[in-house]
Design a protein around this motif. Structure first.
Motif, mmCIF file in Angstrom:
data_model
loop_
_atom_site.group_PDB
_atom_site.id
_atom_site.type_symbol
_atom_site.label_atom_id
_atom_site.label_comp_id
_atom_site.label_asym_id
_atom_site.label_seq_id
_atom_site.Cartn_x
_atom_site.Cartn_y
_atom_site.Cartn_z
ATOM 1 N N MET A 83 7.593 15.104 -8.948
ATOM 2 C CA MET A 83 8.391 14.732 -10.109
ATOM 3 C C MET A 83 8.148 13.291 -10.560
ATOM 4 S SD MET A 83 9.781 17.580 -10.553
ATOM 5 C CE MET A 83 10.878 17.183 -11.906
ATOM 6 N N GLU A 84 7.568 12.475 -9.726
ATOM 7 C CA GLU A 84 7.229 11.096 -10.070
ATOM 8 C C GLU A 84 5.765 10.886 -9.723
ATOM 9 O OE1 GLU A 84 9.948 8.667 -7.915
ATOM 10 O OE2 GLU A 84 11.706 9.402 -9.002
ATOM 11 N N ALA A 85 4.908 11.071 -10.712
ATOM 12 C CA ALA A 85 3.472 11.166 -10.453
ATOM 13 C C ALA A 85 2.879 9.885 -9.893
ATOM 14 C CB ALA A 85 2.744 11.545 -11.745
ATOM 15 N N PHE A 86 3.530 8.740 -10.085
ATOM 16 C CA PHE A 86 2.977 7.477 -9.610
ATOM 17 C C PHE A 86 3.341 7.186 -8.155
ATOM 18 C CE2 PHE A 86 3.067 6.720 -14.240
ATOM 19 C CZ PHE A 86 1.744 6.362 -14.421
ATOM 20 N N ASN A 87 4.245 7.947 -7.574
ATOM 21 C CA ASN A 87 4.712 7.660 -6.215
ATOM 22 C C ASN A 87 4.085 8.627 -5.218
ATOM 23 O OD1 ASN A 87 6.316 5.760 -7.436
ATOM 24 N ND2 ASN A 87 8.209 6.900 -7.220
ATOM 25 N N PHE A 88 3.741 8.106 -4.054
ATOM 26 C CA PHE A 88 3.202 8.941 -2.981
ATOM 27 C C PHE A 88 3.699 8.406 -1.643
ATOM 28 C CE2 PHE A 88 0.064 5.580 -3.514
ATOM 29 C CZ PHE A 88 -0.259 5.228 -2.207
ATOM 30 N N THR A 89 3.633 9.249 -0.620
ATOM 31 C CA THR A 89 4.076 8.907 0.731
ATOM 32 C C THR A 89 2.929 9.126 1.698
ATOM 33 O OG1 THR A 89 6.367 9.517 0.231
ATOM 34 C CG2 THR A 89 5.746 9.420 2.548
ATOM 35 N N ALA A 90 2.753 8.168 2.611
ATOM 36 C CA ALA A 90 1.677 8.213 3.592
ATOM 37 C C ALA A 90 2.266 8.367 4.986
ATOM 38 C CB ALA A 90 0.826 6.945 3.510
ATOM 39 N N ALA A 91 1.700 9.296 5.764
ATOM 40 C CA ALA A 91 2.097 9.501 7.162
ATOM 41 C C ALA A 91 1.105 8.760 8.052
ATOM 42 C CB ALA A 91 2.101 10.994 7.495
ATOM 43 N N CYS A 92 1.618 7.863 8.901
ATOM 44 C CA CYS A 92 0.749 6.936 9.626
ATOM 45 C C CYS A 92 0.886 7.081 11.141
ATOM 46 C CB CYS A 92 1.055 5.492 9.216
ATOM 47 S SG CYS A 92 0.730 5.164 7.479
ATOM 48 N N ASP A 93 -0.061 6.455 11.823
ATOM 49 C CA ASP A 93 -0.106 6.511 13.285
ATOM 50 C C ASP A 93 0.921 5.612 13.952
ATOM 51 O OD1 ASP A 93 -1.909 8.439 13.831
ATOM 52 O OD2 ASP A 93 -3.587 7.117 14.316
ATOM 53 N N ASP A 94 1.585 4.745 13.208
ATOM 54 C CA ASP A 94 2.568 3.835 13.806
ATOM 55 C C ASP A 94 3.976 4.422 13.802
ATOM 56 O OD1 ASP A 94 3.038 3.762 11.129
ATOM 57 O OD2 ASP A 94 3.004 1.578 10.928
ATOM 58 N N ASN A 95 4.081 5.753 13.736
ATOM 59 C CA ASN A 95 5.346 6.499 13.810
ATOM 60 C C ASN A 95 6.169 6.426 12.538
ATOM 61 O OD1 ASN A 95 4.390 6.423 16.445
ATOM 62 N ND2 ASN A 95 6.028 5.106 17.193
ATOM 63 N N ASN A 96 5.665 5.799 11.487
ATOM 64 C CA ASN A 96 6.418 5.624 10.249
ATOM 65 C C ASN A 96 5.732 6.316 9.083
ATOM 66 O OD1 ASN A 96 8.189 3.944 11.670
ATOM 67 N ND2 ASN A 96 7.068 2.095 11.112
ATOM 68 N N LEU A 97 6.505 6.484 8.016
ATOM 69 C CA LEU A 97 5.975 6.939 6.734
ATOM 70 C C LEU A 97 6.265 5.864 5.697
ATOM 71 C CD1 LEU A 97 7.633 9.757 8.017
ATOM 72 C CD2 LEU A 97 5.958 10.701 6.428
ATOM 73 N N TYR A 98 5.350 5.697 4.748
ATOM 74 C CA TYR A 98 5.480 4.646 3.744
ATOM 75 C C TYR A 98 5.367 5.265 2.357
ATOM 76 C CZ TYR A 98 4.457 1.822 7.839
ATOM 77 O OH TYR A 98 4.480 1.273 9.101
ATOM 78 N N SER A 99 6.370 5.000 1.526
ATOM 79 C CA SER A 99 6.352 5.461 0.137
ATOM 80 C C SER A 99 5.881 4.321 -0.751
ATOM 81 C CB SER A 99 7.740 5.940 -0.295
ATOM 82 O OG SER A 99 8.114 7.105 0.412
ATOM 83 N N PHE A 100 4.858 4.583 -1.571
ATOM 84 C CA PHE A 100 4.252 3.580 -2.429
ATOM 85 C C PHE A 100 4.365 3.988 -3.885
ATOM 86 C CE2 PHE A 100 2.048 2.587 1.530
ATOM 87 C CZ PHE A 100 1.967 1.199 1.495
ATOM 88 N N ASP A 101 4.358 2.971 -4.742
ATOM 89 C CA ASP A 101 4.101 3.144 -6.159
ATOM 90 C C ASP A 101 2.663 2.713 -6.390
ATOM 91 O OD1 ASP A 101 3.850 2.926 -8.947
ATOM 92 O OD2 ASP A 101 5.961 2.400 -9.190
#
Length: 251
Positions: A55-73
């Motif tokens: 629904m928000e084409a500019f935003n994405f989320t990354a699943a990482c090896d440091d146990n966290n997820l990061y949402s970016f614009d």
């Protein structure tokens, strides 16, 4: 040195935009109409999968090896919009709900968690005794179910709303659900209500690993505060949690 690409994701709204992740900890954004990459960000740990918000084409989320997820614009990669914590081991997969309000993640710690896009902590956690490492997660088209694939070669179907009832609901039941929901919202700031709403039973292994991570995080925070107290004012600046994990941004 050449690094092989791990995952590629395409936006739902802007189909000519795609993102890729590789072993070198980079997240690279491409425009299919151009030859060169648009932007690139380097994180502190390797990224395993990327998912765009439908629904928000500019935003994405990354699943990482440091146990966290990061949402970016994608228009500003210098700092993530949100850091989603909770997993005890590396996050292997992530998938968005069709509504764009929440996403589900699967981890090496044999659990899946459901996050709201604007919250840093998970609202629900699922696990079973037989389920092993989770490698893929997907929502159904109506957002009512979650499909997961794990290392023991099984596919599982979960309810996206743990307490939701399957099948037809009478008007009396719907009124009771709505009334309970309003009560939770009204008293959401009460300490006991917050504790009950936040509490989830997790396996002993997850509990012990999470406690160890919290102790390490608190020790680092105390060490930084002690350095700041005994150093020249301004020499040890405060660094927000969102800025700690981004190494470099290239445009």
């Amino acid at each position: 040195k050449q690094w092989y690409q791990r995952r590629v994701a395409i936006t739902a709204g802007e189909t000519y935009m795609l993102a890729s992740t590789a072993q070198d900890r980079n997240i690279v954004l491409y425009d299919c109409r151009e030859n060169n990459p648009l932007r690139k960000v380097i994180l502190s740990q390797k990224t395993n999968q990327i998912a765009f918000n439908p629904m928000e084409a500019f935003n994405f989320t990354a699943a990482c090896d440091d146990n966290n997820l990061y949402s970016f614009d994608m228009r500003k990669l210098s700092s993530p919009l949100n850091v989603h914590m909770g997993h005890a081991m590396a996050v292997l997969c992530v998938g968005y709900s069709p509504t764009g309000r929440e996403f589900v993640s699967g981890s090496y710690d044999k659990t899946i968690r459901i996050f709201e896009t604007n919250k840093g902590r998970s609202k629900e956690i699922y696990h079973t005794k037989r389920m092993q490492r989770v490698f893929c997660t997907h929502y159904s088209a109506d957002s009512k179910f979650i499909m997961t694939g794990s290392d023991e070669t099984n596919i599982r179907l979960w309810k996206s709303l743990a307490w939701g009832k399957l099948g037809p609901i009478s008007s009396r039941e719907r009124s009771a659900f709505d009334y309970n929901k309003k009560l939770i919202q009204r008293y959401s700031n009460h300490p006991q209500v917050k504790r009950i709403k936040r509490h989830r039973n997790v396996p002993k292994m997850i509990k012990s690993i999470s406690n160890e991570h919290n102790n390490i995080r608190n020790a680092k925070r105390r060490k930084e505060e002690n350095r700041r107290k005994h150093s020249k004012p301004g020499s040890v600046p405060h660094v927000a949690e969102r800025a700690r994990h981004v190494v470099k941004e290239d445009s």
